[in-house]
Structures are given as C-alpha cells and as structure tokens.
Design a protein around this motif. Structure first.
Motif, PDB file in Angstrom:
ATOM      1  N   PHE A 246       0.812  -1.217   0.000  1.00  0.00           N
ATOM      2  CA  PHE A 246       0.000   0.000   0.000  1.00  0.00           C
ATOM      3  C   PHE A 246       0.848   1.270   0.000  1.00  0.00           C
ATOM      4  CE2 PHE A 246      -2.787  -3.269   1.806  1.00  0.00           C
ATOM      5  CZ  PHE A 246      -3.897  -3.119   0.991  1.00  0.00           C
ATOM      6  N   GLU A 247       2.079   1.144  -0.442  1.00  0.00           N
ATOM      7  CA  GLU A 247       2.933   2.304  -0.590  1.00  0.00           C
ATOM      8  C   GLU A 247       3.097   2.618  -2.071  1.00  0.00           C
ATOM      9  OE1 GLU A 247       6.566   1.476   1.412  1.00  0.00           O
ATOM     10  OE2 GLU A 247       5.618   1.176   3.372  1.00  0.00           O
ATOM     11  N   ALA A 248       3.707   3.764  -2.372  1.00  0.00           N
ATOM     12  CA  ALA A 248       3.920   4.134  -3.771  1.00  0.00           C
ATOM     13  C   ALA A 248       4.781   3.076  -4.441  1.00  0.00           C
ATOM     14  CB  ALA A 248       4.589   5.494  -3.855  1.00  0.00           C
ATOM     15  N   PRO A 249       4.345   2.495  -5.553  1.00  0.00           N
ATOM     16  CA  PRO A 249       5.101   1.415  -6.195  1.00  0.00           C
ATOM     17  C   PRO A 249       6.392   1.931  -6.827  1.00  0.00           C
ATOM     18  CG  PRO A 249       3.267   2.069  -7.584  1.00  0.00           C
ATOM     19  CD  PRO A 249       3.126   2.834  -6.296  1.00  0.00           C
ATOM     20  N   GLU A 250       7.412   1.090  -6.791  1.00  0.00           N
ATOM     21  CA  GLU A 250       8.664   1.411  -7.472  1.00  0.00           C
ATOM     22  C   GLU A 250       8.582   0.851  -8.886  1.00  0.00           C
ATOM     23  OE1 GLU A 250      11.945  -0.058  -5.300  1.00  0.00           O
ATOM     24  OE2 GLU A 250      11.501   1.083  -3.474  1.00  0.00           O
ATOM     25  N   GLY A 251       8.691   1.744  -9.875  1.00  0.00           N
ATOM     26  CA  GLY A 251       8.532   1.311 -11.258  1.00  0.00           C
ATOM     27  C   GLY A 251       7.055   1.151 -11.583  1.00  0.00           C
ATOM     28  N   GLU A 252       6.774   0.500 -12.709  1.00  0.00           N
ATOM     29  CA  GLU A 252       5.401   0.322 -13.162  1.00  0.00           C
ATOM     30  C   GLU A 252       4.901  -1.066 -12.772  1.00  0.00           C
ATOM     31  OE1 GLU A 252       4.965   1.101 -17.273  1.00  0.00           O
ATOM     32  OE2 GLU A 252       5.707   3.172 -17.159  1.00  0.00           O
ATOM     33  N   ASP A 253       3.768  -1.087 -12.119  1.00  0.00           N
ATOM     34  CA  ASP A 253       3.105  -2.340 -11.759  1.00  0.00           C
ATOM     35  C   ASP A 253       1.621  -2.168 -12.056  1.00  0.00           C
ATOM     36  OD1 ASP A 253       2.066  -4.633 -10.746  1.00  0.00           O
ATOM     37  OD2 ASP A 253       2.924  -4.451  -8.742  1.00  0.00           O
ATOM     38  N   ASP A 254       1.208  -2.674 -13.224  1.00  0.00           N
ATOM     39  CA  ASP A 254      -0.172  -2.437 -13.657  1.00  0.00           C
ATOM     40  C   ASP A 254      -1.175  -3.288 -12.891  1.00  0.00           C
ATOM     41  OD1 ASP A 254       0.660  -4.808 -14.720  1.00  0.00           O
ATOM     42  OD2 ASP A 254      -0.124  -4.455 -16.738  1.00  0.00           O
ATOM     43  N   GLN A 255      -0.696  -4.178 -12.005  1.00  0.00           N
ATOM     44  CA  GLN A 255      -1.605  -5.041 -11.260  1.00  0.00           C
ATOM     45  C   GLN A 255      -1.688  -4.665  -9.783  1.00  0.00           C
ATOM     46  OE1 GLN A 255      -3.563  -7.198 -12.717  1.00  0.00           O
ATOM     47  NE2 GLN A 255      -2.642  -6.663 -14.687  1.00  0.00           N
ATOM     48  N   ILE A 256      -0.950  -3.636  -9.375  1.00  0.00           N
ATOM     49  CA  ILE A 256      -0.904  -3.354  -7.941  1.00  0.00           C
ATOM     50  C   ILE A 256      -2.267  -2.953  -7.390  1.00  0.00           C
ATOM     51  CG2 ILE A 256      -0.234  -0.922  -8.232  1.00  0.00           C
ATOM     52  CD1 ILE A 256       1.576  -1.374  -5.729  1.00  0.00           C
ATOM     53  N   GLU A 257      -3.064  -2.213  -8.172  1.00  0.00           N
ATOM     54  CA  GLU A 257      -4.382  -1.814  -7.676  1.00  0.00           C
ATOM     55  C   GLU A 257      -5.287  -3.021  -7.474  1.00  0.00           C
ATOM     56  OE1 GLU A 257      -5.924   0.973  -6.616  1.00  0.00           O
ATOM     57  OE2 GLU A 257      -3.953   1.916  -6.638  1.00  0.00           O
ATOM     58  N   MET A 258      -5.207  -3.988  -8.394  1.00  0.00           N
ATOM     59  CA  MET A 258      -5.993  -5.205  -8.247  1.00  0.00           C
ATOM     60  C   MET A 258      -5.552  -5.983  -7.003  1.00  0.00           C
ATOM     61  SD  MET A 258      -8.362  -7.287  -9.265  1.00  0.00           S
ATOM     62  CE  MET A 258      -8.779  -7.006 -10.971  1.00  0.00           C
ATOM     63  N   HIS A 259      -4.238  -6.049  -6.778  1.00  0.00           N
ATOM     64  CA  HIS A 259      -3.731  -6.771  -5.606  1.00  0.00           C
ATOM     65  C   HIS A 259      -4.135  -6.060  -4.325  1.00  0.00           C
ATOM     66  CE1 HIS A 259      -0.366  -8.508  -8.389  1.00  0.00           C
ATOM     67  NE2 HIS A 259      -1.575  -9.001  -8.643  1.00  0.00           N
ATOM     68  N   ARG A 260      -4.037  -4.744  -4.330  1.00  0.00           N
ATOM     69  CA  ARG A 260      -4.483  -3.978  -3.158  1.00  0.00           C
ATOM     70  C   ARG A 260      -5.973  -4.223  -2.895  1.00  0.00           C
ATOM     71  NH1 ARG A 260      -1.874   2.002  -4.493  1.00  0.00           N
ATOM     72  NH2 ARG A 260       0.242   1.604  -3.719  1.00  0.00           N
ATOM     73  N   GLY A 261      -6.750  -4.178  -3.955  1.00  0.00           N
ATOM     74  CA  GLY A 261      -8.184  -4.382  -3.806  1.00  0.00           C
ATOM     75  C   GLY A 261      -8.517  -5.769  -3.288  1.00  0.00           C
ATOM     76  N   ALA A 262      -7.799  -6.790  -3.761  1.00  0.00           N
ATOM     77  CA  ALA A 262      -8.075  -8.157  -3.321  1.00  0.00           C
ATOM     78  C   ALA A 262      -7.796  -8.323  -1.837  1.00  0.00           C
ATOM     79  CB  ALA A 262      -7.227  -9.139  -4.131  1.00  0.00           C
ATOM     80  N   VAL A 263      -6.680  -7.755  -1.371  1.00  0.00           N
ATOM     81  CA  VAL A 263      -6.315  -7.881   0.041  1.00  0.00           C
ATOM     82  C   VAL A 263      -7.275  -7.070   0.907  1.00  0.00           C
ATOM     83  CG1 VAL A 263      -4.516  -7.413   1.740  1.00  0.00           C
ATOM     84  CG2 VAL A 263      -3.898  -8.346  -0.496  1.00  0.00           C
ATOM     85  N   ALA A 264      -7.543  -5.818   0.512  1.00  0.00           N
ATOM     86  CA  ALA A 264      -8.460  -4.980   1.296  1.00  0.00           C
ATOM     87  C   ALA A 264      -9.870  -5.568   1.304  1.00  0.00           C
ATOM     88  CB  ALA A 264      -8.477  -3.570   0.728  1.00  0.00           C
ATOM     89  N   ALA A 265     -10.301  -6.128   0.192  1.00  0.00           N
ATOM     90  CA  ALA A 265     -11.630  -6.726   0.122  1.00  0.00           C
ATOM     91  C   ALA A 265     -11.742  -7.917   1.063  1.00  0.00           C
ATOM     92  CB  ALA A 265     -11.937  -7.159  -1.309  1.00  0.00           C
ATOM     93  N   THR A 266     -10.694  -8.717   1.138  1.00  0.00           N
ATOM     94  CA  THR A 266     -10.704  -9.869   2.044  1.00  0.00           C
ATOM     95  C   THR A 266     -10.776  -9.407   3.491  1.00  0.00           C
ATOM     96  OG1 THR A 266      -9.381 -11.114   0.440  1.00  0.00           O
ATOM     97  CG2 THR A 266      -9.476 -11.965   2.687  1.00  0.00           C
ATOM     98  N   ALA A 267     -10.039  -8.339   3.805  1.00  0.00           N
ATOM     99  CA  ALA A 267     -10.090  -7.793   5.164  1.00  0.00           C
ATOM    100  C   ALA A 267     -11.492  -7.296   5.491  1.00  0.00           C
ATOM    101  CB  ALA A 267      -9.070  -6.665   5.306  1.00  0.00           C
ATOM    102  N   ALA A 268     -12.139  -6.648   4.528  1.00  0.00           N
ATOM    103  CA  ALA A 268     -13.503  -6.154   4.752  1.00  0.00           C
ATOM    104  C   ALA A 268     -14.489  -7.296   4.939  1.00  0.00           C
ATOM    105  CB  ALA A 268     -13.925  -5.274   3.585  1.00  0.00           C
ATOM    106  N   VAL A 269     -14.316  -8.381   4.174  1.00  0.00           N
ATOM    107  CA  VAL A 269     -15.167  -9.559   4.348  1.00  0.00           C
ATOM    108  C   VAL A 269     -14.996 -10.126   5.744  1.00  0.00           C
ATOM    109  CG1 VAL A 269     -15.534 -11.936   3.621  1.00  0.00           C
ATOM    110  CG2 VAL A 269     -15.301 -10.152   1.901  1.00  0.00           C
TER     111      VAL A 269
END
Length: 770
Positions: A246-269
């Motif tokens: 959940f920090e500023a990514p180093e370089g380009e990672d086009d999947q980081i938002e999806m990964h963040r969302g998956a982890v945060a969504a699981t926590a919310a569940v």
C-alpha cells in the motif's frame, strides 16, 4: 444465439447430430457457425464424421480455448446493460445459455476420444494432429513472413501434438466406479522447469483475481461466495500482502491496484462476516484497512474523478469500517475515517462510503447526517478563473476546499448539537447589474437572444456551479426512511423543497418568455429523474397534507415536458414502492395518484381538438401513461400485489383506471395500455366495470376514436369480451347485454371476429333492448 437455441432444441427432439451440423455449416462462410457446431459436439461428446473436422483443426482449438476463457466470466459480462425489470426475459435466456455444459468445456478435450476411437478415427486423428506443424493456421497473409508469428504457431502445434501420442496418457480405474476407465493426459513439455515456474505465476495471478471476484460476490450476496472459505481467503491475502503493497510502487506495476483491492476486500469480508474467525484475524483485517486508507491515490493519464474502479481498496476500507461500527468494535477514529472517505476525490469511493455510513443511521444518525451534509457540500464547485482550464484528469475540488468541507462536517459530528442544515444549491440564475453585464449576453448556450423576455436584462449562471449529476447519486444512497422518521425531517424537507425550486428555475429560467420550448432539461437528466423518484419515495412516508404544498404542487404547476420529467419518475417510484411492493398501502395513496392523473388529463394530448391530440411525446409522458394504467412493470414475483400476478385487490386502484380510460380511452395509446391491464388482470377484473368503460369509449363510433385504424385494439376488446363471458358463465342479463352491445359496435367498426362471437353460445339467446 437464436440459431444455437434452435439447434439444441432439435437435438432434444432426436435429430441426428451429423445431419444437424451439416445443415448449419454447409455453404456458410462465417466462423461463428463453427462455434455453434463445436457447442453441439461438446454437449454430446460425440465421435462422428461430422465432428472429426472440428476436432482436427488447430485454428478451431485456439479459437475455442479463447471462447472458454471468455465464458468463465460470461455470467457477469454477458448481462451488462440488462438492469430493468422488463429485461428479466432476456436475463433468463442468457443465463440458460451460459449454464449449458458445453460452455464449461473446450474442443481439445474431445481429442482423447478420437485418439483412442478405434480403427475408424484413431490413426486419422493422430495423423491430422501431427500435421499441424506443416499447415500452420496463419490468420493474416503477412504472418507467413513474420518469424515471431511462425514461431508462435509452431510452438502451439508442437504442444498440441502431444495430445496425439498415446504414450502421453495414463489409464486408471476410479475406486467408486471400477467398470469405468479414466484417461489422464500428461504433457511432457509442461514438466519443464521454465514451464512450471510460468504455470505457478499464472496460477497465483488467477487466484489473486479470483480473490477480489470472490469478495465482490460475497458482498453482493451477503454470504460467503463459492471459491474460498473465509479462512482460505485470508491465507491467500496474507500471501499476496507485503510491507510495500500500500505504498507508492517502485517502477510500473499495472496489477498493484488489483492486488491492493483483493487484500483490502478480504479484510472487509473478515470484518463483515466475522463469525468463527479468531480475534487475530480481525486485528489483521483492521491493520490492512489502516494501511489501505493511507495508500497514495495513483493518478495516471486516464484518471478522472468519475473513473469506475470497483476493486479500489478504499471502497473496502469503507465497508470494513462500517462493519466495525455496527458491531461496536471500531477504533476511536473509525467514524472520522469514514467521513474522510466520503470526501475522497474518486466518486466511486465517495459514494461507497456514503452508502455504508447511511446504513448506520439506526446506530449513529449524527454520523450519517454529517456524511450527507459533507456529500452535498461537495456538490458546490467553484468555476475556474478566466484563462484557466480544468482537465478531465483534475480533481473536481482543490485539496484545500475538500479538506475544509471535511473539517466542517467532522467538527459538527464531534462537537455540534442539533442538526446541521444541508447546504442548498446556489441560485439557478443571477441577474447581472449594469457594470457586470457590459459586453455580455444571455449566458446560457441552449437559449437564444430571442428567448429573453426582456432583451435589456442579462442573466448568468452563478460563479459556484452545482454538480447535479453527483447530487443525483448522493440522494439515491440517502437514509431517507430513517431521516423522515426522526426530528431531522424538517431540515431534510427544507432541503428537498429548495432543490425542487432550483430544478424548476433551472428548467424554466425567469428571463425566458413563457411558452418557449424547454432546451435545458437534458443537461439535468440524471438529477431530474432521481429527484422525481426520491420525491415519490418521500411521498409514501408522509401524509399528503405535508407533501402536497411543498413537494407535489410545485411539480403539478409546471408546463409540459418540465412537468412530465419530474412527475413520471415520481409516480413510477410511488406506485412501485407503495402500491406494488408495500405490505400495507398508504391510506391516501389513491388521492396522490388522482392528483397525478388530473395533471395528465389536463395536458393537450388528452384534448380531442388540440394539435396532435392523442399523441404522447418524449420519454416521460408515455411512461406516466403506463404508470397510471399500472402496466409499466410486466412482472415482479417479489411484489405484494398486482405485478406478482395477484390482482385480487384491483378494486383499490379501479377509480384511477375508470377515470383514466373514460377520459382518454379514445386515444389509441391509452386504450392499448388499458387492454394490457385487463389482459393481465382478467381473472379478477370486474366484467361489469370493463363493459361500462369500453362502452363509454367506443359508444360514439370509430369517428370519435383517434389512432385506432390499423391496430388490433378492436380484436383485443373482442377477445376480452369472450374471456369475460367464458369466465362468468352465469352472468346477469344486464352484463350479457352490455357485452353484446360492445360486439355490435365492434362489428360496425369492421371487426369480423365480433360478428362470429355474437352467434356464440354465450350470446345466442341474448337480445338487446330496443
């Protein structure tokens, strides 16, 4: 889709698969027809000459693999755009197609049946597949001279060739069914180390995507979805998580938002469905959400405040915080964090947070009210100074303005008393004085100078713009039922009255000549219709005496399209909520609808001598006609009455129907909807009322009817006469005479069927009074 349905129906009737495939494929040059043929082959698992060319085509293997990959998400993507209740028939048809077993298979899974298919197919199949590498399926002529394309097709052909080698199969018997031999293909190339690493990465990637999908489905259904248990989901989320997620990514990672969302969504569940979870799991979930809310908002070249990002982690932060507040286990600053998310620059996050906090009204009404005040504060947008521009990627508000609005709402929540007034819209128009008007004209692009009542006056929009599109989304999520039942009601009704006045003034500017065509309402389309629906929602919660002067009469007094744009959604919302769905219909419901009907009957469309009489224009007026004839919704099984198929309480709405059809049934659209109503309710509709109403309409002959020529209205009336006569076999003499009189009039209008019905058993002995 229609052809595919027909083919499967023919198979069920016993039609030969080979004959069917030959019939649809022969002479057809479209590749889509091969998809239908493959679906038939997969459904039957057939070994036949007609299927053999499909099974031995490298191009079809690849295309069908892509089809199966798309079908995995077809239950969601193929239903996009189908939202209305009237779309249910289409939704059912699409789901029926998606549930076919063929949709869960792919063509090359049939290969073992042909490789081991006996003398007729085995050797031919092996030879054809081994020849893939000698006849690569180039899709474009240019690819033949492209080394990369050739290498790709060749690698694919060599991989497919492994399926033709019997040595690559294992045979075994299942313990539960010893008479059945199972074949398992073992790919030699798949065992290579580089392929193993690639497969593991792909599997993990898919599981990450599945994790967010699982969480989204869980929230949609309100229960743990298939695919993971809560413990399995938490374990996978912990595997995906890392200190820098959940920090500023180093370089380009086009999947980081999806990964963040998956982890945060699981926590919310975990926080929402916390039964059987350890306190340590809940602590982990809170720690994830605390990190997620601090994650920087990544704004690339395609970012806008209206971007739809359903996996945005802050959406799930809002859901997790709300769950903790509901359960009384929230951290001290959870409420202010939730308010901060309402002020998020991304609308999808802001609205998700507002929806969650609105659901907390019964627990913390002050928090929900503060969020509503904050959200409407953010509808006030300062216009950019002359010479500057606000680009599509710029936030709607400056960081300072958004923070000031948040601080104001938070201060009220933490230290305020009573109810903070909801910010009202700025003036719809402002009249400029001589100094500011110099060199300016009517400052609105949809109106001309000739529209002005006084050309010497100059009016303009204010310097603060009201973001009506966002306001429409806010009001949709407001806890209206809770507010109206509380002592916040006067403040809320004051606000609703003010926005109604603003809307009316915006649509009918005070400087425009009366009767001029409205040109501006299309700019407020979302807001106008949402406002109408919300007012209809409020109307059923309060006595008519409370809403009529403040919320209903201002609508009824509007002219033409401005009136219908608000009245149609008002009536539709009211009828759906309080006539169809409510367990108990409000005591003044019919009086509310009579006011709506009275306004409709006063329109020029219902005046026989007016220009274009009997024609309902635009989108809203025809919708209002349908609503007030109770045919807007065809079927809703969850309703309490009428549209669920139970019309036994039709006497309640009969006064509306009777007045409407008698006053406007001469117009074809009104009669069309009236007959639709009678057809749906014919088991309960009183035959005497039907006869009296129809006679009142057609008694003057065809010359008194507008738009009936070339329609089936007469035939439909005759059919209903037959239905009512058959339903009420022991009908009274007076009813029989009325129905016979209707048939007599229909015969005069040229309906031959009515002549035959007059001689039927029901009317053979009936005589009309002289």
């Amino acid at each position: 889709m229609a052809l595919e349905d027909w083919c499967f129906a023919e198979l069920k009737r016993g039609r030969s698969l080979d004959v069917l495939i030959q019939e649809i494929v022969e002479g057809n040059e479209c590749i889509a027809i091969l998809g239908v043929a493959v679906a038939l082959a997969l459904d039957t698992d057939a070994i036949s000459e007609a299927v053999f060319p499909l099974v031995t085509s490298q191009a079809l293997w690849s295309a069908d693999h892509n089809r199966m990959a798309q079908d995995i998400s077809a239950n969601t993507t193929s239903l996009m755009g189908f939202k209305a209740r009237t779309d249910q028939a289409h939704i059912d048809a699409i789901r029926s197609v998606n549930e076919r077993t063929a949709r869960k298979k792919q063509l090359r899974w049939l290969v073992p049946r042909y490789v081991f298919g006996g003398e007729q197919f085995a050797e031919r199949t092996r030879t054809a597949i081994r020849n893939f590498k000698n006849a690569l399926p180039y899709r474009y002529e240019e690819e033949q001279n492209d080394p990369a394309a050739r290498e790709n097709y060749l690698a694919q052909a060599l991989e497919y060739e492994e399926l033709a080698d019997p040595e690559n199969y294992e045979a075994y018997c299942a313990s539960e069914d010893p008479d059945t031999i199972w074949l398992n293909h073992v790919s030699p190339s798949a065992a290579a180390p580089e392929r193993q690493v690639k497969a593991e990465k792909a599997t993990l990637y898919l599981r990450k995507a599945q994790l967010w999908t699982w969480a989204a489905k869980t929230f949609e259904d309100g229960k743990v979805a298939d695919g993971f248990t809560t413990h399995e989901a938490i374990a996978l989320a912990k595997q995906i998580d890392n200190p820098a997620l959940f920090e500023a990514p180093e370089g380009e990672d086009d999947q980081i938002e999806m990964h963040r969302g998956a982890v945060a969504a699981t926590a919310a569940v975990a926080l929402n469905l916390r039964e059987q979870l350890d306190p340590a799991d809940l602590d982990w979930a809170r720690e994830i959400l605390n990190r997620a809310i601090r994650a920087p908002e990544e704004r690339d070249a395609y970012w806008t405040s209206r971007s739809i990002i359903p996996w945005h982690p802050s959406i799930f932060v809002a859901r997790g915080l709300a769950a903790d507040l509901r359960n009384g286990t929230a951290e001290k600053d959870a409420a202010t964090k939730l308010l901060a998310l309402v002020a998020h620059p991304l609308e999808v996050v802001s609205l998700a947070a507002l929806q969650e906090v609105s659901g907390l009204w019964s627990i913390d009404p002050k928090l929900a009210w503060s969020a509503l005040v904050l959200a409407f504060s953010l509808c006030h947008i300062k216009r950019v100074p002359p010479g500057e521009m606000r680009g599509p990627g710029d936030p709607v508000h400056s960081q300072e303005d958004a923070q000031a609005a948040l601080n104001h709402a938070a201060e009220f929540y933490l230290n305020g008393a009573g109810w903070l007034p909801i910010p009202q819209p700025p003036p719809a128009w402002v009249k400029l004085d001589a100094r500011n008007a110099r060199g300016r004209r009517q400052h609105y692009e949809d109106y001309d100078d000739s529209d002005a009542a006084d050309p010497n006056e100059v009016w303009s929009e204010p310097d603060v713009y009201w973001y009506s599109q966002y306001a429409a989304k806010i009001i949709r999520h407001g806890p209206i039922e809770g507010i109206v039942a509380s002592d916040a009601k006067p403040f809320f009704l004051d606000f609703m009255s003010s926005v109604l006045t603003w809307t009316n003034e915006k649509n009918a500017p005070p400087w425009v000549k009366p009767g001029r065509r409205d040109r501006s309402s299309s700019n407020l389309f979302e807001w106008i219709h949402e406002l109408g629906e919300t007012l209809g929602r409020i109307a059923g919660l309060l006595p008519l005496a409370d809403i009529k002067p403040r919320l209903l009469e201002p609508i009824l007094q509007l002219e033409s399209d401005n009136c219908w744009a608000l009245l149609a959604p008002f009536a539709s919302s009211y009828v759906c909520r309080y006539i169809y769905d409510a367990a108990a219909v409000p005591s003044d419901a019919i009086e509310v609808l009579e006011l709506c009907l009275e306004r409709l009957l006063a329109s020029s469309a219902i005046e026989k001598e007016s220009y274009r009489s009997g024609e309902f224009s635009g989108f809203d007026q025809p919708r209002l006609v349908q609503t007030l004839m109770f045919v807007e919704i065809e079927r809703a099984n969850g309703a309490a009455r009428y549209v669920n198929g139970d019309w036994s309480e039709i006497a309640r709405i009969l006064p509306i129907i009777d007045r409407f059809v008698r006053a406007g049934g001469w117009a074809a659209p009104v009669m069309d909807h009236y007959l639709t109503l009678c057809e749906r309710a014919k088991a309960s509709y009183p035959a005497d009322a039907f006869a009296d109403q129809v006679l009142a309409v057609i008694g003057g002959g065809l010359q008194s009817l507008k738009g009936w020529r070339g329609t089936f209205l007469s035939a439909r009336i005759a059919q209903l006469v037959q239905d009512f006569a058959g339903r009420d076999a022991s009908m009274s003499l007076s009813l029989a005479q009325k129905l016979l009189r209707i048939l007599d009039l229909l015969v005069d209008m040229g309906d031959r069927r009515s002549a035959a019905l007059q001689l039927g058993e029901s009317f053979r002995e009936i005589r009309l009074p002289s």
